[in-house]
Design a protein around this motif. Structure first.
Motif, PDB file in Angstrom:
ATOM      1  N   THR A  97      25.075 -22.928  13.533  1.00 26.84           N
ATOM      2  CA  THR A  97      24.002 -22.240  12.822  1.00 26.84           C
ATOM      3  C   THR A  97      22.846 -21.996  13.783  1.00 26.84           C
ATOM      4  O   THR A  97      22.297 -22.947  14.351  1.00 26.84           O
ATOM      5  N   TYR A  98      22.509 -20.721  13.968  1.00 24.02           N
ATOM      6  CA  TYR A  98      21.374 -20.342  14.821  1.00 24.02           C
ATOM      7  C   TYR A  98      20.259 -19.854  13.897  1.00 24.02           C
ATOM      8  O   TYR A  98      20.333 -18.749  13.354  1.00 24.02           O
ATOM      9  N   SER A  99      19.233 -20.684  13.723  1.00 19.37           N
ATOM     10  CA  SER A  99      18.202 -20.384  12.726  1.00 19.37           C
ATOM     11  C   SER A  99      16.901 -19.924  13.365  1.00 19.37           C
ATOM     12  O   SER A  99      16.697 -20.058  14.572  1.00 19.37           O
ATOM     13  N   ALA A 100      16.023 -19.384  12.510  1.00 24.71           N
ATOM     14  CA  ALA A 100      14.713 -18.935  12.979  1.00 24.71           C
ATOM     15  C   ALA A 100      13.659 -19.214  11.926  1.00 24.71           C
ATOM     16  O   ALA A 100      13.930 -19.155  10.722  1.00 24.71           O
ATOM     17  N   LEU A 101      12.465 -19.508  12.385  1.00 25.09           N
ATOM     18  CA  LEU A 101      11.329 -19.692  11.497  1.00 25.09           C
ATOM     19  C   LEU A 101      10.765 -18.311  11.154  1.00 25.09           C
ATOM     20  O   LEU A 101      10.582 -17.469  12.038  1.00 25.09           O
ATOM     21  N   THR A 102      10.507 -18.087   9.868  1.00 23.35           N
ATOM     22  CA  THR A 102       9.991 -16.785   9.424  1.00 23.35           C
ATOM     23  C   THR A 102       8.811 -17.006   8.490  1.00 23.35           C
ATOM     24  O   THR A 102       8.992 -17.530   7.389  1.00 23.35           O
ATOM     25  N   PRO A 103       7.602 -16.611   8.893  1.00 22.45           N
ATOM     26  CA  PRO A 103       6.423 -16.917   8.090  1.00 22.45           C
ATOM     27  C   PRO A 103       6.214 -16.004   6.883  1.00 22.45           C
ATOM     28  O   PRO A 103       5.515 -16.363   5.941  1.00 22.45           O
ATOM     29  N   ASN A 104       6.824 -14.832   6.927  1.00 24.30           N
ATOM     30  CA  ASN A 104       6.570 -13.848   5.865  1.00 24.30           C
ATOM     31  C   ASN A 104       7.716 -12.828   5.820  1.00 24.30           C
ATOM     32  O   ASN A 104       8.681 -12.933   6.579  1.00 24.30           O
ATOM     33  N   LEU A 105       7.577 -11.855   4.936  1.00 24.65           N
ATOM     34  CA  LEU A 105       8.647 -10.861   4.742  1.00 24.65           C
ATOM     35  C   LEU A 105       8.888 -10.035   6.013  1.00 24.65           C
ATOM     36  O   LEU A 105      10.034  -9.739   6.356  1.00 24.65           O
ATOM     37  N   LYS A 106       7.806  -9.708   6.715  1.00 23.47           N
ATOM     38  CA  LYS A 106       7.956  -8.943   7.954  1.00 23.47           C
ATOM     39  C   LYS A 106       8.759  -9.743   8.980  1.00 23.47           C
ATOM     40  O   LYS A 106       9.640  -9.213   9.663  1.00 23.47           O
ATOM     41  N   ALA A 135      24.592 -26.037  22.201  1.00 17.05           N
ATOM     42  CA  ALA A 135      25.804 -25.770  21.417  1.00 17.05           C
ATOM     43  C   ALA A 135      27.020 -26.421  22.075  1.00 17.05           C
ATOM     44  O   ALA A 135      27.879 -27.000  21.396  1.00 17.05           O
ATOM     45  N   GLU A 136      27.079 -26.362  23.401  1.00 15.83           N
ATOM     46  CA  GLU A 136      28.188 -26.985  24.136  1.00 15.83           C
ATOM     47  C   GLU A 136      28.197 -28.500  23.945  1.00 15.83           C
ATOM     48  O   GLU A 136      29.255 -29.137  23.970  1.00 15.83           O
ATOM     49  N   ALA A 137      27.025 -29.078  23.743  1.00 17.32           N
ATOM     50  CA  ALA A 137      26.924 -30.525  23.540  1.00 17.32           C
ATOM     51  C   ALA A 137      27.375 -30.946  22.146  1.00 17.32           C
ATOM     52  O   ALA A 137      27.507 -32.138  21.866  1.00 17.32           O
ATOM     53  N   GLY A 138      27.589 -29.965  21.275  1.00 20.29           N
ATOM     54  CA  GLY A 138      28.096 -30.274  19.945  1.00 20.29           C
ATOM     55  C   GLY A 138      27.088 -30.152  18.819  1.00 20.29           C
ATOM     56  O   GLY A 138      27.399 -30.468  17.670  1.00 20.29           O
ATOM     57  N   LEU A 139      25.884 -29.696  19.134  1.00 18.89           N
ATOM     58  CA  LEU A 139      24.890 -29.524  18.069  1.00 18.89           C
ATOM     59  C   LEU A 139      25.259 -28.311  17.217  1.00 18.89           C
ATOM     60  O   LEU A 139      25.427 -27.203  17.732  1.00 18.89           O
ATOM     61  N   GLY A 140      25.388 -28.536  15.935  1.00 26.02           N
ATOM     62  CA  GLY A 140      25.857 -27.474  15.035  1.00 26.02           C
ATOM     63  C   GLY A 140      24.751 -26.692  14.358  1.00 26.02           C
ATOM     64  O   GLY A 140      25.004 -25.677  13.713  1.00 26.02           O
ATOM     65  N   CYS A 141      23.501 -27.162  14.487  1.00 26.66           N
ATOM     66  CA  CYS A 141      22.348 -26.486  13.880  1.00 26.66           C
ATOM     67  C   CYS A 141      21.246 -26.412  14.923  1.00 26.66           C
ATOM     68  O   CYS A 141      20.696 -27.452  15.318  1.00 26.66           O
ATOM     69  N   ILE A 142      20.923 -25.213  15.379  1.00 22.18           N
ATOM     70  CA  ILE A 142      19.938 -25.053  16.446  1.00 22.18           C
ATOM     71  C   ILE A 142      18.867 -24.059  16.015  1.00 22.18           C
ATOM     72  O   ILE A 142      19.153 -22.889  15.762  1.00 22.18           O
ATOM     73  N   GLU A 143      17.638 -24.541  15.931  1.00 27.89           N
ATOM     74  CA  GLU A 143      16.521 -23.646  15.633  1.00 27.89           C
ATOM     75  C   GLU A 143      16.204 -22.876  16.911  1.00 27.89           C
ATOM     76  O   GLU A 143      15.646 -23.427  17.862  1.00 27.89           O
ATOM     77  N   THR A 144      16.580 -21.617  16.919  1.00 26.75           N
ATOM     78  CA  THR A 144      16.673 -20.845  18.157  1.00 26.75           C
ATOM     79  C   THR A 144      15.418 -20.053  18.483  1.00 26.75           C
ATOM     80  O   THR A 144      15.134 -19.757  19.639  1.00 26.75           O
ATOM     81  N   GLY A 145      14.647 -19.702  17.470  1.00 29.34           N
ATOM     82  CA  GLY A 145      13.453 -18.900  17.719  1.00 29.34           C
ATOM     83  C   GLY A 145      12.579 -18.817  16.490  1.00 29.34           C
ATOM     84  O   GLY A 145      12.823 -19.473  15.475  1.00 29.34           O
ATOM     85  N   SER A 146      11.539 -17.983  16.598  1.00 24.56           N
ATOM     86  CA  SER A 146      10.587 -17.839  15.504  1.00 24.56           C
ATOM     87  C   SER A 146      10.087 -16.401  15.468  1.00 24.56           C
ATOM     88  O   SER A 146       9.718 -15.839  16.499  1.00 24.56           O
ATOM     89  N   PHE A 147      10.075 -15.825  14.276  1.00 28.13           N
ATOM     90  CA  PHE A 147       9.612 -14.449  14.132  1.00 28.13           C
ATOM     91  C   PHE A 147       8.213 -14.435  13.531  1.00 28.13           C
ATOM     92  O   PHE A 147       7.965 -13.881  12.464  1.00 28.13           O
TER      93      PHE A 147
END
Length: 302
Positions: free
Chosen positions: A78-87, A40-52
Motif C-alpha cells: 500500500t502506497y499512501s498519501a496524506l491529503t488535506p482537502n478535496l484538491k 518495500a524490499e524490506a517487507g513493509l506492506g504499508c508505506i506513506e509515500t508522500g503528501s498532497f
C-alpha cells in the motif's frame, strides 16, 4: 489492561512523508523513490509515500506526483498519501495512490494553528473528501493528533480523543491513527487514553503513532499492544523531529519497533537487516546521524 498481545502487527512506515517533511535541506525525487523501494524490499506492506498538501507550506512534499509516477511498485504494498482537502485528493487520485489519509486533532488550538480551522471544520473538509474517495473506491485512513498532550493546551482529555476518533469512523475512515504528536505520553497516560477510546472505537480500527520526544515511545507501544491495538506507525531511522520541542527526537524508529516485536514473538513480515540498510541509505543521503538505537547497535556489532 487487557494484557493480551496480538499475534501479528501491521507496521505503517511513515518515514518518506512524516519523516522527510521536517528536513530543512532539499531532497531529490530519486532519493525519495529509492527510499520507498528499499522499504518495500524490506517487507513493509504499508508505506506513506508522500503528501498532497500545498508545497508552499510543506516544500519537501512538492515532488510527490513525481515520486508516485517513478516508483517500481510491489504487488500487495500500500502506497499512501496524506491529503488535506478535496484538491489534494484529486492530485492523489491522478497519481494512482493506494489510499489516502485525512487529519485532524483532539486539540482545538492545535487544529487552528496547524490547519487554520476548527476541529469541526476539519471534519467537514474530511467529509467532503471522503465522499469523493468513496466514489473512486479509495480507502481513507484518519489521523488524530495530540491524543495525550498539546503544545498549546497541555493535557488532552481522553473523552475528546474518543469523540473525534468516533466521528472519523462515522465518516467512513477504515482506521484511526492516534498520534502523540509531542511525545509526552507515558504507558499510564497512553493506557488511560486508549481505555476511553476503545469504548467508542474497536481495537481493530485503531493504530498508534507515538513520538519519542521523552524516550517513552516503545513503552507506550507495548502498552497499546497489551490493549489489543495491532497497528503501529513508525519511521525508518527515526526520521522526523518534533517541531514543538526544539532538538527533540520525533518519530519512533521502525528498526526499534521491529526489534521489540521480534523479542515479543509477534509477526510483522519485515526483514530487520534490509530495514537497517534502508535507514542507513537515507541517513547517508541526508548527511545525518541514524536515529535508531537498534540500527546503531547492529552496525557497531558488525
Amino acid at each position: 489492561m487487557k494484557n493480551l498481545l496480538p499475534q501479528s502487527v501491521r507496521i505503517v512506515e511513515v518515514g518518506p512523508r512524516d519523516g522527510l517533511q521536517n528536513e530543512a535541506q532539499p531532497i531529490s525525487v530519486e532519493v525519495k523513490v529509492k527510499l520507498v523501494e528499499l522499504l518495500a524490499e524490506a517487507g513493509l506492506g504499508c508505506i506513506e509515500t508522500g503528501s498532497f498538501v500545498n508545497p508552499k507550506w510543506v516544500p519537501q512534499m512538492a515532488g510527490s506526483e513525481e515520486v508516485f509516477s517513478s516508483l517500481r511498485r510491489v504487488a500487495g504494498v500500500t502506497y499512501s498519501a496524506l491529503t488535506p482537502n478535496l484538491k489534494g485528493f484529486e492530485r492523489a487520485l491522478e497519481s494512482a495512490v493506494s489510499e489516502v489519509a485525512v487529519f485532524t486533532a483532539a486539540s482545538e488550538s492545535f487544529t487552528r494553528k496547524n490547519t487554520n480551522c476548527s476541529i469541526d471544520e476539519s471534519l467537514s473538509r474530511a467529509s467532503e473528501l471522503m465522499t469523493a474517495a468513496r466514489a473512486n473506491n479509495v480507502p481513507v485512513r484518519g489521523y488524530v493528533s495530540c491524543v495525550v498532550g498539546c503544545p498549546y493546551e497541555g493535557v488532552i482529555a481522553p473523552a475528546k480523543v474518543a469523540e473525534v476518533a468516533s466521528k472519523l469512523v462515522d465518516l467512513g475512515c477504515y482506521e484511526i491513527s492516534l498520534g502523540d504528536t509531542i511525545g509526552v505520553g507515558t504507558p499510564a497516560s497512553t493506557e488511560a487514553m486508549l481505555s476511553t477510546v476503545l469504548q467508542a472505537v474497536p481495537a481493530d480500527k485503531l493504530a498508534v503513532h507515538l513520538h519519542d520526544t521523552y524516550g517513552q515511545a516503545l513503552a507506550n507501544i507495548y502498552a497499546a499492544l497489551q490493549m489489543g491495538v495491532a497497528v503501529v506507525d513508525s519511521s525508518v531511522a527515526g526520521l522526523g523531529g518534533c517541531p514543538y520541542a526544539k532538538g527533540a527526537s520525533g518519530n519512533v524508529a521502525t528498526e526499534d519497533v521491529v526489534y521489540l516485536l521480534n523479542g515479543l514473538g509477534i509477526a510483522h513480515g519485515v526483514e530487520l537487516g534490509k530495514l537497517v540498510q534502508a535507514g542507513q541509505f537515507i541517513c547517508d543521503s541526508l548527511g545525518r546521524e541514524n536515529g535508531s538505537k537498534v540500527a546503531i547497535a547492529l552496525q557497531n556489532k558488525a
